[in-house]
Design an enzyme around this catalytic site. Structure first.
Site, mmCIF file in Angstrom:
data_model
loop_
_atom_site.group_PDB
_atom_site.id
_atom_site.type_symbol
_atom_site.label_atom_id
_atom_site.label_comp_id
_atom_site.label_asym_id
_atom_site.label_seq_id
_atom_site.Cartn_x
_atom_site.Cartn_y
_atom_site.Cartn_z
ATOM 1 C CB CYS B 107 25.934 22.532 23.045
ATOM 2 S SG CYS B 107 27.539 22.128 23.012
ATOM 3 C CG HIS B 239 27.125 27.210 22.023
ATOM 4 N ND1 HIS B 239 26.809 27.080 23.570
ATOM 5 C CD2 HIS B 239 28.064 26.125 21.710
ATOM 6 C CE1 HIS B 239 27.351 25.609 23.853
ATOM 7 N NE2 HIS B 239 28.091 25.309 22.856
ATOM 8 C CD GLU B 241 24.632 29.683 24.336
ATOM 9 O OE1 GLU B 241 23.877 29.356 23.272
ATOM 10 O OE2 GLU B 241 25.404 28.716 24.819
#
Lengths: 81, 278
Positions: B107, B239, B241
């Site tokens: 990002c 994302h 994560e």
């Protein structure tokens, strides 16, 4: 001498201005018959230099290194009187 | 964390400045696959801190630039973080990348890598950006799950097969990948170099055809993530994560793929690669 310069950043022709398009649509909704809206960013920068030309040169470099992304943006610099 | 001379350095440098805000979950994602990740402020790499806190990029096996709003996204997203890194860390970073170390930007991290000229880097690291991640076509912040298809392999995605589709969320206002005026020529080169790693797609893996919401931002050719020609630098807007555990997936009640969320495979790939080269 201290100089005050205006660095104007705008999108290159052909690059879609999503924010401008949204503002245009909203103005149309409010009844204003606008045909186009472009967004620009303006930085007013104060700096000391030997001459206006030197101040312009410094900010020209700054615009290339930070203020504008040459892929999508053009910039212009003018002195603020 | 304070390290003494005898301590083993962590595997991953998770680099941040003011406004970075995805560092903790990123660190957790690495630790979940057995990698030790340290949160490092840029000032620690620049030496602008007390002696015990100073760090060297070359001591780490990988650099991770997490998501967030570094420096308030002023000027353009990632531009200020990139300028600060280039101004004092330029040579060290160049050595780090050219030595083949892994770099991942997610990002805001992808935006930083692009602003720094580390991506797409057709002819090596460029002084000025050659691509841009600009405002979403919707002109809105997009926070939604997306489906992305793995279309080219990198060391950071080695545990994914070509054609695999994973569901990973995006959260950004400036994610539309573009080459501006040189779009056709540059896109052709990106495709020919096999530098596109992830493309937004539909649930079944078919093309998003740049149609919203499958392609959430209007990126050309549905680009969600690209790598450099050497394949050790990867930037992606979604994302991974944020989907480490199954419970973080939107379809967790409908699918049973074990305990892992779809993003975990990226971190497992990195762990597999880093452990293999030690």
């Amino acid at each position: 001498m201290q100089y005050s310069l205006e660095v104007r950043i705008e999108l290159k022709k052909g690059v879609i201005d999503a924010e401008g398009e949204t503002v245009k649509k909203t103005l149309n909704l409010l009844g204003y018959e606008v045909e186009g809206v472009n967004t620009v960013s303006v930085y007013v920068i104060r700096l000391s230099a030997e001459s206006e030309e030197e101040a312009m040169e410094k900010m020209d470099e700054a615009a290339r290194r930070l203020l504008a992304n040459p892929v999508i943006q053009n910039y212009s610099i003018s002195a603020v009187k | 964390m304070l390290l003494t001379g005898n301590d083993k350095m962590p595997d991953v440098c998770v680099l941040l400045i003011e406004g970075t805000n995805c560092e903790k979950e990123t660190q957790e994602a690495f630790s979940g696959v057995g990698l030790d990740a340290e949160l490092v402020h840029l000032k620690q790499l620049l030496g602008d801190c007390e002696r015990q806190r100073k760090r060297r990029l070359s001591d780490y096996g990988m650099l991770m630039l997490p998501g967030g709003w570094s420096a308030g996204d002023y000027i353009r997203a990632g531009a200020i973080f990139a300028a600060r890194m280039k101004s004092k860390l330029g040579d060290e970073l160049k050595d780090f990348v050219e030595s083949g170390n892994l770099v991942l930007g997610v990002c805001n991290g992808f935006q930083i890598l692009t602003e720094m000229g580390l991506l797409p880097a057709f002819k090596g690291i460029s002084d000025v950006p050659t691509a841009s991640l600009t405002n979403n076509l919707s002109s809105c912040f997009q926070c939604r799950p997306t489906y992305i298809k793995h279309v080219n392999k990198t060391p950071l995605t080695g545990k994914l097969d070509l054609g695999d589709v994973i569901q990973v969320p995006v959260a950004h206002a400036e994610g539309r990948f573009t080459f501006g005026e040189k779009q056709d020529m540059m896109l052709k080169q990106l495709i020919e170099n096999n530098q596109i790693v992830f493309r937004y797609c539909r649930v079944d893996g078919s093309e998003a055809q740049e149609i919203y919401p499958w392609n959430p931002n209007g990126s050309i050719y549905d680009i969600a993530g690209i790598c450099n020609p050497e394949r050790n630098v990867l930037g992606l807007m979604p994302h991974p994560e944020r989907v480490i555990n199954r419970l973080q997936m939107t379809d967790w009640t409908r699918k049973d793929n074990g305990d892992a969320g779809d993003g975990r495979v990226v971190f497992e790939s990195i762990a597999g690669y880093l452990k293999a080269i030690v």
